[in-house]
Design an enzyme around this catalytic site. Structure first.
Site, mmCIF file in Angstrom:
data_model
loop_
_atom_site.group_PDB
_atom_site.id
_atom_site.type_symbol
_atom_site.label_atom_id
_atom_site.label_comp_id
_atom_site.label_asym_id
_atom_site.label_seq_id
_atom_site.Cartn_x
_atom_site.Cartn_y
_atom_site.Cartn_z
ATOM 1 C CD GLU A 1 2.794 -5.493 7.488
ATOM 2 O OE1 GLU A 1 2.316 -5.269 8.615
ATOM 3 O OE2 GLU A 1 3.126 -4.593 6.698
ATOM 4 C CG HIS B 1 -0.381 -5.975 4.023
ATOM 5 N ND1 HIS B 1 -0.066 -5.236 5.136
ATOM 6 C CD2 HIS B 1 0.105 -5.275 2.972
ATOM 7 C CE1 HIS B 1 0.583 -4.140 4.786
ATOM 8 N NE2 HIS B 1 0.685 -4.134 3.472
ATOM 9 C CD GLU C 1 -0.106 -2.633 8.882
ATOM 10 O OE1 GLU C 1 0.439 -2.249 9.933
ATOM 11 O OE2 GLU C 1 0.281 -2.288 7.748
ATOM 12 C CE LYS D 1 3.101 0.253 10.333
ATOM 13 N NZ LYS D 1 1.803 0.126 9.689
ATOM 14 C CG ASP E 1 2.033 4.845 6.349
ATOM 15 O OD1 ASP E 1 3.076 5.347 5.890
ATOM 16 O OD2 ASP E 1 1.713 3.654 6.114
ATOM 17 C CE LYS F 1 5.162 2.379 6.197
ATOM 18 N NZ LYS F 1 3.951 2.403 5.329
ATOM 19 C CD GLU G 1 -0.039 3.110 9.979
ATOM 20 O OE1 GLU G 1 0.191 2.378 10.977
ATOM 21 O OE2 GLU G 1 0.523 2.934 8.887
ATOM 22 C CG ASP H 1 -1.928 1.007 8.503
ATOM 23 O OD1 ASP H 1 -2.685 1.931 8.148
ATOM 24 O OD2 ASP H 1 -0.889 0.713 7.881
ATOM 25 C CB SER I 1 -0.912 -0.018 1.227
ATOM 26 O OG SER I 1 -0.170 -0.035 2.423
ATOM 27 C CG HIS J 1 7.400 -3.683 8.996
ATOM 28 N ND1 HIS J 1 6.965 -4.967 8.921
ATOM 29 C CD2 HIS J 1 6.274 -2.935 9.243
ATOM 30 C CE1 HIS J 1 5.659 -5.024 9.115
ATOM 31 N NE2 HIS J 1 5.217 -3.803 9.313
HETATM 32 C C1 2PG Z 1 1.877 0.327 6.138
HETATM 33 C C2 2PG Z 1 2.890 -0.646 5.640
HETATM 34 C C3 2PG Z 1 3.670 -1.401 6.662
HETATM 35 P P1 2PG Z 1 3.096 -1.352 3.187
HETATM 36 O O1 2PG Z 1 0.921 0.644 5.423
HETATM 37 O O2 2PG Z 1 2.037 0.907 7.206
HETATM 38 O O3 2PG Z 1 2.889 -2.111 7.563
HETATM 39 O O4 2PG Z 1 2.398 -1.466 4.622
HETATM 40 O O5 2PG Z 1 4.548 -1.634 3.399
HETATM 41 O O6 2PG Z 1 2.420 -2.387 2.324
HETATM 42 O O7 2PG Z 1 2.870 0.027 2.699
HETATM 43 MG MG MG Z 2 0.348 2.280 6.999
#
Ligand code: 2PG
Ligand code: MG
Length: 424
Positions: free
Chosen positions: A223, A172, A181, A399, A323, A348, A296, A255, A52, A376
């Protein structure tokens, strides 16, 4: 007398060579690994990849064509071996900012799309590891020095609170859950105690799922969290609540990754269409019923108004975290502060592309008194850099998925070692 560790080796260390290669990440898709040689040894780093992905993230360079369905990274590898490598050879790896700025300049784009964030970041990470070694410091202490701009004398470093993703949905997982999540956030004092609690809760949930739905329910998502055949957030939260029976102080983080259910200009989840107001009520109900501490991305990445409204309404009870909204990007972080759109930031490194910029993003978000969650990606490797990063910048949370699967545990197990070191 305090030994000045910064005088030890840094004067001599130089980058001797750099070599990149294509490896596979936890989703079985290509990513970049770098080996950087200095006078102090060989330093390896590899980068993760999201499913995502926020619109404002730094861009990964992918090869296109037929190989790996277009996802090969040989162009990014070539950019390291032929363009970045020759330019940073001979430099002192302790010059993190200078090297990162050089790579940003070599790339020349706003989103790192020319050389690729997946070319620039692994070099930046390997340089950071080499820089730490040149000062005889653990990576987290070295990052803390960069973050604070001063030597790590009398440091009070803390291991952040871990958030374990134990039920996977969204992009995911192959189930019908729209929220991506479902994380448990144990509240013990020590990281090791939190990890143990999470492992026990995870194993307990496995039994509950098996008893309720049979064996297929214990398959896992990207995950490492379970991906049971359910479709409503409340079902997931009820199952987690059962698993938390003997762990009453444990909180929950979600999330939502709501950009994924913003379709045709509407929020579409759990078989219904929601207005902004309706979605806010949906979240309010959840936080009334369950011990949720953060949400989130509860609204889509460009829905500033949705974020503003939920922050206004709920941030006295829970943390609203951005995020995809922020993408670890100072411009977006500033805008979110100005608009009062959230009170926490997911950080990130691969959303922005260098360690220097990642640290700057944390500093900025902290200057607004936001909470920091180092994260991550869903397609990850066994690289554990983010653990040291989280401790070094004094993050509130980290996380890294479930307390299961190698690439997730690499980070948690590294934190166990850091905690041991800090305690001693
Ligand atoms: C998120 C991330 C990590 P992705 O959305 O926060 O958990 O997912 O790496 O697929 O963006
Ligand atoms: Mg996220």
């Amino acid at each position: 007398m305090v030994k000045n560790l910064f005088m030890v080796k840094s004067l001599n260390s130089k980058i001797k060579s750099i070599k990149a290669r294509e490896i596979l990440n936890s989703r079985g898709e290509p990513t970049v690994e770098v080996e950087l040689k200095t006078d102090d040894g060989i330093f390896v780093a590899s980068v993760p990849s999201g499913a995502s992905i926020g619109e404002n993230e730094a861009k990964e360079l992918r090869d296109g064509g037929k190989k790996y369905f277009g996802k090969g990274v040989l162009k990014a590898v070539g950019n390291i071996n032929k363009i970045i490598g020759p330019r940073i050879k001979g430099k002192n790896p302790a010059k993190q900012k200078e090297i990162d700025e050089l790579m940003i300049k070599l790339d020349g784009t706003k989103d790192k799309s020319k050389l690729g964030a997946n070319a620039i970041l692994p070099v930046s990470m390997a340089v950071c590891r080499a820089g730490a070694a040149s000062k005889d410091l653990s990576l987290y202490k070295y990052i803390s020095q960069i973050y604070r701009g001063s030597p790590p004398v009398n440091l009070t470093l803390m291991v952040p609170t871990p958030c374990f993703n134990i039920i996977n949905g969204g992009t995911h997982a192959g189930n019908k859950l729209d929220i991506q999540e479902f994380m448990i956030v144990p509240q013990k004092k020590l990281f090791s105690e939190n990890l143990r609690a999470a492992s026990e809760i995870y194993q307990g949930l496995k039994k509950i799922l098996k008893n309720n739905f049979g064996e297929q329910a214990i398959n896992v998502g990207d995950e490492g969290g379970f991906a049971p055949p359910i479709s409503h957030a409340s079902e997931a939260l009820n199952l987690i609540s059962q698993a938390l029976k003997n762990y009453p102080d444990t909180k929950i983080g979600l999330d939502c990754a709501a950009s994924q259910y913003w379709k045709d200009k509407k929020y579409q989840l759990e078989g219904a269409v929601f207005t902004k107001e309706g979605l806010l009520i949906f979240y309010e109900d959840l936080i009334k019923k369950y011990p949720i501490i953060f949400l989130e991305d509860p609204f889509s990445e460009n829905d500033w108004q949705g974020f503003q409204e939920i922050t206004k309404k709920l941030s006295n009870k829970i943390i609203i975290v951005g995020d995809d909204l922020l993408c670890t990007n100072p411009r977006r972080i500033k805008e979110a502060e100005k608009k009062n759109a959230c009170r926490g930031a997911i950080i990130k490194p691969n959303q922005i592309g260098t360690i220097t910029e990642t640290i700057e993003a944390v500093k900025l978000a902290k200057s607004f008194n936001w909470k920091i969650i180092i994260s991550h990606r869903s397609g990850d490797t066994c690289d554990d850099f983010i653990s040291d990063l989280a401790v070094g910048v004094g993050a509130d949370f980290i996380k890294s998925g479930a307390p299961a699967r190698g690439e997730r545990l690499a980070k948690y197990n590294r934190l166990l070692k850091i905690e041991e070191e800090i305690k001693s």
